[in-house]
Design a protein around this motif. Structure first.
Motif, PDB file in Angstrom:
ATOM      1  N   GLY A  68      -3.760   3.533   0.504  1.00 38.51           N
ATOM      2  CA  GLY A  68      -4.464   2.674  -0.429  1.00 38.51           C
ATOM      3  C   GLY A  68      -3.502   1.834  -1.227  1.00 38.51           C
ATOM      4  O   GLY A  68      -2.273   1.990  -1.129  1.00 38.51           O
TER       5      GLY A  68
ATOM      6  N   ARG B 108      -8.398  -2.093  -0.328  1.00 39.57           N
ATOM      7  CA  ARG B 108      -8.831  -1.222   0.751  1.00 39.57           C
ATOM      8  C   ARG B 108      -8.122   0.123   0.674  1.00 39.57           C
ATOM      9  O   ARG B 108      -6.899   0.191   0.630  1.00 39.57           O
ATOM     10  CB  ARG B 108      -8.544  -1.883   2.095  1.00 39.57           C
ATOM     11  CG  ARG B 108      -9.387  -3.126   2.332  1.00 39.57           C
ATOM     12  CD  ARG B 108      -8.913  -3.901   3.539  1.00 39.57           C
ATOM     13  NE  ARG B 108      -9.762  -5.066   3.784  1.00 39.57           N
ATOM     14  CZ  ARG B 108      -9.484  -6.031   4.642  1.00 39.57           C
ATOM     15  NH1 ARG B 108      -8.354  -5.962   5.354  1.00 39.57           N
ATOM     16  NH2 ARG B 108     -10.299  -7.037   4.808  1.00 39.57           N
ATOM     17  N   SER B 109      -8.923   1.179   0.690  1.00 40.10           N
ATOM     18  CA  SER B 109      -8.370   2.515   0.571  1.00 40.10           C
ATOM     19  C   SER B 109      -9.181   3.446   1.458  1.00 40.10           C
ATOM     20  O   SER B 109     -10.415   3.372   1.475  1.00 40.10           O
ATOM     21  CB  SER B 109      -8.407   2.991  -0.883  1.00 40.10           C
ATOM     22  OG  SER B 109      -7.901   4.299  -1.000  1.00 40.10           O
ATOM     23  N   SER B 110      -8.494   4.310   2.203  1.00 37.45           N
ATOM     24  CA  SER B 110      -9.185   5.243   3.089  1.00 37.45           C
ATOM     25  C   SER B 110      -8.405   6.544   3.202  1.00 37.45           C
ATOM     26  O   SER B 110      -7.181   6.577   3.042  1.00 37.45           O
ATOM     27  CB  SER B 110      -9.362   4.645   4.498  1.00 37.45           C
ATOM     28  OG  SER B 110     -10.213   3.528   4.499  1.00 37.45           O
TER      29      SER B 110
ATOM     30  N   SER C 136       0.854  -1.180   0.000  1.00 35.70           N
ATOM     31  CA  SER C 136       0.000   0.000   0.000  1.00 35.70           C
ATOM     32  C   SER C 136       0.889   1.227   0.000  1.00 35.70           C
ATOM     33  O   SER C 136       2.080   1.156   0.323  1.00 35.70           O
ATOM     34  CB  SER C 136      -0.908   0.018   1.237  1.00 35.70           C
ATOM     35  OG  SER C 136      -1.831  -1.049   1.221  1.00 35.70           O
TER      36      SER C 136
ATOM     37  N   GLY D  22     -14.242   4.437   3.522  1.00 42.15           N
ATOM     38  CA  GLY D  22     -13.726   3.123   3.139  1.00 42.15           C
ATOM     39  C   GLY D  22     -13.704   2.132   4.288  1.00 42.15           C
ATOM     40  O   GLY D  22     -14.359   2.292   5.322  1.00 42.15           O
ATOM     41  N   TYR D  23     -12.894   1.095   4.125  1.00 34.69           N
ATOM     42  CA  TYR D  23     -12.838   0.008   5.098  1.00 34.69           C
ATOM     43  C   TYR D  23     -12.406   0.493   6.473  1.00 34.69           C
ATOM     44  O   TYR D  23     -12.842  -0.026   7.506  1.00 34.69           O
ATOM     45  CB  TYR D  23     -11.864  -1.063   4.594  1.00 34.69           C
ATOM     46  CG  TYR D  23     -11.808  -2.306   5.463  1.00 34.69           C
ATOM     47  CD1 TYR D  23     -12.746  -3.317   5.298  1.00 34.69           C
ATOM     48  CD2 TYR D  23     -10.816  -2.472   6.428  1.00 34.69           C
ATOM     49  CE1 TYR D  23     -12.701  -4.459   6.088  1.00 34.69           C
ATOM     50  CE2 TYR D  23     -10.768  -3.612   7.215  1.00 34.69           C
ATOM     51  CZ  TYR D  23     -11.715  -4.600   7.047  1.00 34.69           C
ATOM     52  OH  TYR D  23     -11.679  -5.728   7.824  1.00 34.69           O
TER      53      TYR D  23
END
Length: 457
Positions: free
Chosen positions: A382, A389-391, A369, A406-407
């Motif tokens: 991300g 999964r990206s936030s 990531s 996101g997650y």
């Protein structure tokens, strides 16, 4: 950003679409508007009624788009600390008989309440027939278990309007005017028609003849569908639903309204509901807004935050024009014909060296990531490529961050440092991210084989 008029070819496509909708839907009149990047850039109208010349300042009834306005008032109370969305209704509005339902469940239509009021068709009946909440809810107000499914409820928004009145100590419409309409400059939006206003019509399904529809005061049901507005005013409201306005509701709270709060209906997985906002996804677009109808009128408002575009369609007929589809197609015409021009890249005005040190690749196991710095001290984590999964994370001001979407929404991100101040790893919701895959000496759960990486003969 420079606000430019739409290209002639785009304008022609828009007028062709609403002309087709008005003709095929047999609407006495139809008006539409487009806003882009905060500015009204196009309006259009088609009419077949002699002496009726609608434009962006003529009022039409907007029905259930009213619910989004009511939801904004409730969110303002939440942001002021007057209530919490998880509060049961009984805490603030006792004696309804449905007080176990939470405010969030009412906003998202997951409270299990009936879709309509008991008795006669409330949209075509005098408000005097509904003087009390008990008349709106009936003897058996629940149709489903509380919190289990999305079931659109007009009475639910009557309860929210009564909640606003109870906590503000004044009528719902007065609160709405002072707290939302006036700050946003929506001078042509009101609870009752103000000239010039279109008349509502029913069009015979099998003959090209008209019947005037009655204009009813909805009484207690007003917060669910009372308002009259114009395409220009609704375009302003759509801009607010994209950008927020600190005088009314900040952008983070507006985005919260546009976050799914209700499950999608079976077989309709591209559509769900937020907090007073209808949500549709698919074909590269995520649309947020609302539609509405009352006898004599149909209305739709869609926004695309990604494209910075708002589309509004209003018609003065009880049925016939698929206004939600038409508004979505108007938005799509603009977004595809004139893609949004990105803002110029600009470097950050300043950067914290301790945060800059964290930028770059990190490994959870063997998955790579990337942590990137964003504006205002925020960071983004991300996948390097592809999906995953990206936030985004908001700085807490103490070397930690909280996930925004996101997650990892709501989760805590921390850069764990060694005794000498160097960064050991990132800790995120029990996940350990290291600078190398399964980095030796890092606190990787389960440990790292001391012999390290190897080939296989």
């Amino acid at each position: 950003m420079t606000h430019e008029e739409l290209l002639p070819s785009t304008r022609r496509s828009l007028i062709h679409r609403i002309a087709t909708a008005q003709a095929e839907g047999r609407a006495p009149s139809l008006v539409a508007a487009i806003a882009r990047d905060g500015e009204l850039v196009w309006t259009g109208a088609r009419t077949s009624v002699a002496g009726h010349a609608p434009d962006e300042n003529v009022q039409y009834r907007i029905g259930s788009i009213t619910k989004t306005f009511t939801a904004v008032l409730v969110m303002r109370l939440r942001d002021e600390g007057v209530l919490d969305l998880s509060d049961p209704l009984e805490k603030h509005l006792p004696g309804t008989g449905v007080g176990e339902v939470t405010i969030a469940e009412l906003l998202g239509h997951t409270g299990g309440l009936g879709a309509e009021t008991p008795g006669v068709w409330w949209e075509r009946s005098s408000a005097s027939l509904r003087p009390e909440l008990s008349d709106v809810l009936g003897e058996q107000p629940f149709k489903h278990p509380v919190g289990r499914r999305h079931h659109y409820s007009n009475p639910g928004y009557t309860l929210l309007g009564s909640l606003v009145e109870a906590l503000r100590g004044e009528p719902w419409e007065d609160v709405l005017r002072r707290e939302v309409l006036e700050p946003l400059g929506m001078t042509r939006t009101s609870g009752h028609p103000q000239a010039p206003a279109a008349g509502g019509w029913a069009v015979h399904p099998w003959a090209d003849v008209l019947l005037p529809e009655p204009t009813e005061d909805l009484g207690l049901m007003a917060p669910a569908g009372q308002l009259w507005s114009t395409t220009a005013d609704l375009a302003r409201f759509g801009v607010f639903l994209i950008q927020g306005d600190d005088r009314v509701l900040g952008v983070d709270s507006v985005r919260e309204m546009k976050t799914p709060a209700a499950p999608a209906e079976a077989g309709n997985w591209e559509r769900t509901y937020g907090l007073g906002v209808d949500l549709v996804g698919g074909k590269g677009y995520t649309l947020a807004g609302h539609s509405g109808s009352l006898p004599g009128f149909i209305a739709s408002l869609w926004t695309s935050e990604k494209d910075g575009v708002v589309a509004v369609v209003l018609a003065n007929c009880t049925s016939g024009v698929p206004v939600a589809l038409v508004a979505a197609e108007l938005l799509q015409i603009v977004a595809e014909a004139e893609p949004r021009i990105p803002e110029p890249w600009r470097p950050l005005p300043e950067v914290d060296p301790a945060v800059l040190e964290l930028a770059g690749p990190w490994y959870w196991g063997t998955n790579v990531s990337v942590l990137r710095l964003a504006a205002d001290g925020a960071v983004e984590l991300g996948p390097l490529t592809g999906g995953g999964r990206s936030s985004r994370f908001r700085s807490n001001g103490d070397g930690t961050w909280t996930g925004l979407d996101g997650y990892f929404a709501g989760e805590r991100l921390e850069a764990v440092r060694r005794a000498d101040g160097s960064v050991s790893h990132l800790d995120l919701a029990s996940f350990v991210f290291t600078r190398e895959p399964y980095e030796a000496g890092a606190p990787v759960p389960g440990g790292v084989d001391p012999e390290g990486w190897r080939g296989l003969a």
